[in-house]
Design an enzyme around this catalytic site. Structure first.
Site, PDB file in Angstrom:
ATOM      1  N   SER A 118       0.813  -1.217   0.000  1.00  0.00           N
ATOM      2  CA  SER A 118       0.000   0.000   0.000  1.00  0.00           C
ATOM      3  C   SER A 118       0.849   1.271   0.000  1.00  0.00           C
ATOM      4  O   SER A 118       0.389   2.324  -0.447  1.00  0.00           O
ATOM      5  CB  SER A 118      -0.928   0.006   1.213  1.00  0.00           C
ATOM      6  OG  SER A 118      -0.179  -0.188   2.413  1.00  0.00           O
ATOM      7  N   ASP A 158      -2.761   5.924  12.291  1.00  0.00           N
ATOM      8  CA  ASP A 158      -1.973   5.249  11.247  1.00  0.00           C
ATOM      9  C   ASP A 158      -0.657   6.002  11.076  1.00  0.00           C
ATOM     10  O   ASP A 158      -0.617   7.098  10.510  1.00  0.00           O
ATOM     11  CB  ASP A 158      -2.756   5.226   9.932  1.00  0.00           C
ATOM     12  CG  ASP A 158      -2.032   4.484   8.820  1.00  0.00           C
ATOM     13  OD1 ASP A 158      -2.654   4.240   7.768  1.00  0.00           O
ATOM     14  OD2 ASP A 158      -0.841   4.155   8.981  1.00  0.00           O
ATOM     15  N   HIS A 176       1.213   5.018   6.796  1.00  0.00           N
ATOM     16  CA  HIS A 176       0.880   5.636   5.515  1.00  0.00           C
ATOM     17  C   HIS A 176       0.975   7.159   5.603  1.00  0.00           C
ATOM     18  O   HIS A 176       0.999   7.730   6.692  1.00  0.00           O
ATOM     19  CB  HIS A 176      -0.506   5.197   5.070  1.00  0.00           C
ATOM     20  CG  HIS A 176      -0.614   3.716   4.882  1.00  0.00           C
ATOM     21  ND1 HIS A 176      -1.086   2.873   5.878  1.00  0.00           N
ATOM     22  CD2 HIS A 176      -0.287   2.924   3.832  1.00  0.00           C
ATOM     23  CE1 HIS A 176      -1.054   1.620   5.438  1.00  0.00           C
ATOM     24  NE2 HIS A 176      -0.568   1.622   4.210  1.00  0.00           N
TER      25      HIS A 176
END
Length: 1193
Positions: free
Chosen positions: A924, A1169, A1172
């Site tokens: 990702s 998070d 990311h």
């Protein structure tokens, strides 16, 4: 019913059809069907040539195609499909040719839209075709061909009903799904019509009896006559057949009698004159032609003989005012590469020479006789562009006699076909420069540096020549690359190609032998003719015929008159001026549209410059565009040079179709793009050429102008790759007797600015320009111009700088724009040839480490795009949309210590990706970099010319106008794993299958630029689970725990093996993005012991900070393994520069997978998070570095 087999041998009459069917079955296999019903025998021969269809049912395009409701079907009956154009573009094409030859490995292929993307399924092969009647009660309706693909993975079929239609062909228009994977369609074609071989009662009947008696007595006649001639007359060989001459001429006699009978009943037809061949031919000539046609000549098509002792190739050139045989403007079929008059050739003498053999005369070319001879025939030229020239000449010589509505020219794959309807004839050209199969067989894109020919491969092309009545071959020039030539033993589809180097003479001899074998097998000397055109001489070295060798400047096509100075003359009034109207050119800026803004007079438009001793060549827009084909012309300087740039665009744009031209402004660039010519004319704003505080093309009105010393590369890196550059700089230096020069950088807090004389400052700039030209422009390939100062007419004291005595004598590469195409001869110095990797247009600055630097606050130029402007951002990265209150993380720019990052240029990327594929492969984080790249580029692509599709592991951004895709492929470990589902990959125990790179790698083949990453998914502990075997084994799986470093090393070794096997360093580029740091423990940078990246809005200040989650041991593994790669891998070392950016993570400002629990709501850091990154943001910098390494390595 019998399919291509035997029939009940009830009568002697059936013996001939039986033998015929058996022979045909051996040749065409399953494409024959014979059916007996009652008293009739029906025979279907799908591939037999019939009128207007020399290949029977076989599609001339190589395939049939039908599209219904998003489903697309391609098929070919009786053979595999061939795609010379419009190939299928879909995934899952592995069992039908693979990615590079999709559709060419089967006979039926269907594409269905699954998840917004076409997915292919193979329906059948020609070898698995079966046949049945459409209607068993009525065999005349036609037959059904059923192609099938019965395998372990699929159970599919296609039924094609071939309906008998004697009126012509109607291609497939319907498509039905009649089962799970069973499709049906139909076509109308004369090949679906049955040939009724016999028709009789239950007994032989009187006709059968009579026929048997006739055959019996004919046999007795032949046998008796042969025995008599053999024993009594002593005759041997084929002459023992009685009345041999009569039987040999019987077919021709019957054909002539039948033709005469038909014409007698029909009368004269359009395109044929019954009483005369042509009103321009004398009666004596007509009698001669008629008498000669009646004679039975040995060579087909011949109507007479040349004079004995006449060698038509031995003679001399004679001046003849009656030449040429046609005018260039009269023939619309001449390619632009051959239209010399249209492209400005001033003389015509070359057109008036006629060839005169010594001892005889050439017969006058007779177009009518040629067309009559070709009636119902096919004439084919095979070879290279020289043979295409001869083909075009033949078309031009005959086309005037053919009505407009009775002729056409089409290009299909390797064929150019001129059709003459009234004569049922074609004159064709087939591109095959070596005659054998080669890597230069694409009729459009065949400029290959390393030419390779496949041994003994004449049939690769030869199968398309069958059926031609007259063939004209040539091959020579393409072989002449040196004393040796590359010959492929095997196939171009082999992964490892066996290429041997042999002498060119041996290679050429091999080709000629192959051609002769093909001719012997396929051409009937009694019916066809074969010609071979000898080598065409080239005239590239005038020294060979006694003239002095002159080194021409690039792009020059001639020379100006020796005593001509085009800059010395006077202005003449010319009513033919201006060359274009202001209103006709939409590209003129409003600062220059005087008429639109009310100027009352127009006299200034009507003056023409006239040199004293010569004339300026008329401006030829077509010549200019042809010269720029595949090239880049760049104007660099201030607004005066921009005016000259706009003038050139206005001069050429009228002859370019509207949909083939565009104008875009990107940063300092104005780019006029000419699609059909693959060319650009550009302007780059740099008023001082060096870096200055006036470099913003929109905001450059600065009171105190400052130029940075010796900073030519700041702008010069964007000029690299230009073929023609036109510089100017003068007006902006006119700010007084002294000028401010910056020593150091504009980013320095304390700037070191010194004041020098304007003359000295200008001289410094000229020296820098000359150094750049010397280092970057090749005088054998490129041209450089410098436009002198443009005078102003204001009531001011003009400040002049005498620089020309310094500039011009020291730089022979710098010339004036008027001399681009008609230069005065000059010598040039040779520059070094640099071998740059694919896609590179220049080199980065020496000793520059792009990844070693610092973060600079730059609110005026950051971010590179706004979050709301990019519709392709995933909700997991849109921090502003999800409530992030601060924006400081958006305004940081990465600045290397010793150099500058080239400015990101979306147009440059898209142009270089034209016709290419770029793919990001990994997890990702790599998907984030992919999304960033799409956001950086998409604004340059019109809305109706771009799309984003998701299919399985693929996310694909398509830019239609560029025929390019930027793709992401989900493979978090690169190898096969239990986390490979792009939607459901959260598994508690991650397992990777050992040495399984090809599971995913088969989908990466054919990509031009690959960007890999893999790291975070491996970091689940000190050991990792590796499986020996497959995930599909029913038995107990063999899984072992190995150290994570060893598992990762195994993955890197697999990746390198795949890269070395599948990526060509001459065509492809490979990048690997290093580990992306996470910020999960704020205690590591001295923060809250229980915190992480949540609420962090500032960078980590320690420049040496290194988080524990980024294992240096893994970096060492990458370094050790990548050093062994045979294919260069560019390492994007983003780890250290990303390490301080704790502020740039998505944190809690993103879409969640599920609702928050009360505990999470109470403690936001628990679900932040910290892996990311927000977009726009940090990953845009990664792509800036990728851009720099791609184009300026």
């Amino acid at each position: 019913m019998t399919i291509g087999g035997s029939f009940p041998n009830r009568h002697l009459l059936r013996l001939s059809p039986l033998i015929f069917a058996t022979i045909i079955t051996l040749v065409y296999g399953t494409c024959q069907l014979s059916f007996e019903q009652g008293n009739k025998l029906y025979n279907y021969s799908l591939t037999d040539p019939i009128r207007n269809f020399p290949h029977g049912i076989l599609s001339e395009d190589g395939f049939y195609k039908v599209a219904v409701n998003g489903t697309v079907l391609w098929f070919q009956l009786c053979d595999a499909m061939i795609f010379n154009h419009d190939p299928p573009t879909c995934v899952e094409c592995g069992d039908c040719g693979g990615i590079s030859r999709c559709g060419m490995g089967c006979s039926a292929l269907v594409a269905n839209i699954i998840g917004g993307y076409p997915v292919c399924t193979t329906l059948g092969y020609s070898s698995s075709t079966s046949f049945e009647l459409i209607d068993k009660t009525d065999p005349l309706k036609g037959i059904t061909a059923k192609l099938s693909n019965r395998g372990s993975k699929s159970n599919c079929s296609l039924a094609v009903s071939v309906v008998c239609d004697t009126n012509g062909v109607q291609g497939p228009q319907t498509l039905e799904l009649v089962g799970t994977c069973d499709y049906a369609t139909k076509i109308h074609h004369p090949s679906g019509c049955a040939l009724i071989i016999s028709s009789h009662g239950n007994g032989m009947g009187w006709f059968g009896t009579m026929l048997i008696l006739v055959l019996f007595f004919f046999g007795v006649y032949l046998l008796g006559g042969a025995v008599y001639r053999y024993y009594s007359l002593g005759i041997r060989g084929i002459d023992i057949i009685p009345n041999l001459e009569f039987w040999a001429s019987l077919p021709h006699t019957l054909q002539s009698s039948f033709t005469s009978l038909v014409r007698r009943f029909r009368g004269p037809s359009h395109g044929h004159r019954s009483s005369q061949l042509d009103p321009r031919i004398s009666s004596q000539q007509q009698n001669s032609i008629s008498s000669n046609i009646k004679k039975n000549k040995k060579l087909p098509f011949a109507i007479g003989e040349t004079k004995e002792g006449c060698n038509v190739f031995n003679g001399k050139w004679v001046w003849d005012e009656k030449r040429p045989l046609y005018e260039e403007s009269e023939c619309p079929y001449i390619q632009p590469q051959l239209t010399c008059q249209e492209h400005g050739r001033p003389d015509k003498n070359y057109q008036h020479w006629r060839w005169q053999p010594h001892d005889c005369s050439l017969p006058s070319f007779n177009a009518t006789l040629m067309l009559e001879t070709l009636r119902g025939k096919r004439m084919l030229f095979v070879g290279d562009s020289l043979n295409r020239g001869q083909y075009v000449s033949m078309v031009c010589l005959v086309h005037r006699l053919i009505p407009e509505n009775a002729k056409s020219m089409k290009t299909i794959g390797n064929f150019d076909v001129f059709t003459i309807k009234d004569y049922n004839a074609t004159i064709e050209f087939y591109w095959a420069p070596f005659l054998l199969e080669s890597n230069s067989d694409d009729a459009v894109k065949h400029r290959i540096e390393e030419r390779v020919v496949r041994k003994g491969s004449i049939n690769a092309h030869g199968k398309y020549w069958k059926g031609a009545n007259i063939i004209v071959f040539n091959t020579y020039l393409w072989w002449m690359r040196g004393p040796h030539f590359n010959i492929l033993q095997g196939s171009f589809d082999d992964e490892v190609k066996d290429i041997v180097e042999v002498s060119t003479e041996k290679a050429y001899g091999m080709a000629i032998k192959s051609m002769l074998r093909w001719i012997k097998r396929n051409m009937d000397s009694n019916k066809t003719r074969v010609f071979f055109t000898s080598m065409s001489p080239s005239h590239e070295k005038s020294i060979e015929w006694g003239e002095k060798s002159k080194e021409k400047l690039p792009f020059a096509i001639g020379e100006t008159k020796e005593v001509c100075n085009v800059f010395n003359g006077k202005w003449f009034w010319d009513e033919k001026r201006p060359l274009y109207e202001e209103s006709e050119c939409p590209y003129i800026q409003p600062q220059l549209t005087c008429q639109e803004h009310g100027r009352p007079d127009k006299d200034y438009q009507h003056w023409r410059w006239q040199p004293h001793g010569c004339s300026l060549p008329s401006f030829n827009a077509t010549l200019m565009l042809e010269t720029l084909r595949g090239k880049r012309m760049l104007f660099v300087g201030d607004s005066l040079n921009r005016g000259q740039y706009v003038s050139l665009v206005c001069l050429v744009h009228k002859i370019i179709p509207e949909n083939a031209k565009s104008m875009k402004t990107v940063g300092s660039f104005d780019v006029f793009n000419i699609k059909d010519y693959n060319a650009t004319i550009e302007f780059y704003w740099a008023p001082f050429l060096l870096e200055s505080n006036s470099d913003n093309p929109g905001k450059h009105r600065i009171e105190e102008r400052v130029v940075r010393k010796d900073s030519i590369n700041t702008h010069g890196k964007y000029w690299k790759g230009a073929d023609i550059i036109v510089f100017n700089t003068y007006l902006w230096w006119r700010s007084g007797f002294n000028f401010n020069i910056l020593q150091g950088s504009f980013d320095d807090e304390m700037k070191d600015i010194v004041e020098v004389s304007t003359e000295e400052a200008y001289r410094m700039a000229m020296k820098s320009l000359l150094r750049w030209i010397k280092n970057n422009m090749d005088p054998k390939k490129t041209r450089v111009f410098f436009t002198s100062m443009s005078p102003s007419h204001e009531s001011l004291v003009v400040f002049l700088i005498t620089y020309s005595s310094y500039l011009l004598p020291s730089s022979p590469s710098v010339t004036t724009l008027a001399n681009l195409i008609w230069p005065n001869p000059k010598s040039s110095k040779k520059n070094k040839d640099y071998k740059l990797p694919p896609f590179a247009i220049g080199e980065g600055e020496k000793d520059c480490n792009l990844f070693n630097g610092k973060w600079i606050w730059d609110k005026s130029n950051r971010p590179l795009y706004n979050e709301s402007e990019c519709p392709y951002l995933l909700p997991q990265v849109t921090c502003q949309e999800h409530g992030r209150p601060d924006k400081d993380y958006l305004y940081w720019r990465w600045q290397p210590n010793d150099c500058l990052i080239p400015r990101f240029n979306a147009s440059l990327i898209l142009e270089n990706l034209r016709g290419k594929r770029m793919m990001f492969v990994g997890d990702s984080l790599n998907r984030g970099q992919f999304t960033s790249m799409v956001c950086l580029l998409h604004k340059m692509v019109p809305n109706d010319a771009k799309s984003l599709d998701k299919v399985d592991s693929f996310t694909i951004f398509t830019a239609k106008d560029y025929n390019t895709t930027i793709e992401f492929y989900w493979a978090p470990f690169l190898l096969e794993s239990n986390a490979d589902s792009p939607g459901k990959h959260r598994v508690p125990d991650r397992i990777v299958r050992k040495n399984s790179i090809d599971t995913h790698g088969k989908y990466w083949k054919g990509v031009d630029i690959l960007v890999f990453n893999t790291y975070i998914w491996w970091m689940s502990g000190r050991t990792f689970k590796i499986m020996n075997g497959t995930f599909y084994d029913d038995n107990i799986k063999d899984i072992e725990d190995v150290p994570t470093n060893d598992a990762y090393r195994m993955g890197m070794k697999n990746l390198l093996r795949w890269i070395n096997k599948n990526m060509d360093p001459k065509r492809n580029r490979v990048f690997f993005t290093s580990m992306s740091p996470s910020h999960a423990w704020s205690k590591e940078w001295g923060g809250d012991p229980n915190g992480n990246c949540y609420n962090e809005t500032k960078m980590i200040e320690d420049p040496n900070y290194w988080g524990s989650d980024s294992r240096k041991s893994i970096m060492q593994v990458i370094k050790e393994e990548f050093s062994k790669s045979k294919v260069p891998i560019t390492f994007l070392n983003i780890t250290q520069l990303s390490m301080p950016r704790r502020d740039a993570h998505t944190s809690i400002y993103k879409e969640r997978w599920g609702p928050l629990s009360p505990q999470e709501k109470a403690n936001p850091s628990s679900y932040a998070d910290c892996i990311h990154w927000c977009l726009p943001g940090l990953q845009d910098v990664w792509n800036e570095l990728l851009f720099a390494k791609l184009f300026y390595p």
